[in-house]
Design a protein around this motif. Sequence first.
Motif: not given
Length: 261
Positions: A104-109
């Motif tokens: 999920x964090x990678x998608x936001x980044x």
Amino acid sequence: MSEPSSPTRPDHYLAALQQSGNVISALTAYDYPTARLLDEAGIDILLVGDSLGMVVLGYQDTVDVTLNDMVRHTGAVARGSKRALIVSDLPAGSYDDAGTAVASGRELMDAGAHCVKLEGGEEVAPQIEALIAAGIPVVGHLGMLPQHVREEGGYKKKGLTEDEAQRIINDAKLLEQLGVCAIVLESVKGNTAGRVREAITIPTIGIGSGEDCDGQIRVTHDLTGMFPWFRPAFAEQYADIATDISKSATNYIDALAKMRP
């Protein structure tokens, strides 16, 4: 207004803001024009908050906000901002375990965030460790946790008892040890927030937690009077955009009525 280093290194950026001696300024943004206006005004931090669930999407709380919602709005904010640090909330259900948190964090980044924010202390330590190990900067969030409002039965002030205050302080120390860049303190009793600030070296950013924090964050819709149906008692209002919009609409309707004899 501060003049920090590049937000692509959130830890350095936030440390520079803290060391400047100025109160760190942070506001929510969910779309391109708002982000651009706030960025050009000189705001230090833009938070793409899951508060968009209430003030943009019309939900009762933040719990039903999805990762897709956050990715779309993060992209819009990133396109409108050139200098502010962009922090994006990991929504409820998007960081239930370490692997999910990293994905999920990678998608936001990838959408344009400089770092992500998630709620909780010791209970989310594995997720924070995994995010930071994956090169995803993290901002913590302690005190009142909006994603847990349903199970808590409402929005409640935190840090009122000594036991609760000590838990918040201990969680703040743990989050610092794990490597978070800053900690948002929401609806924390003022003297407890002050104790947290004294106990750690990274910035604390308060919302409804008194003045003894390194920074303050507000929902832009509260600040501008854009959401007139509810405004927290602690939220300042410096404009009345809702009234201006209503007047513009009625003036337009009146003008159209005059177009026919």
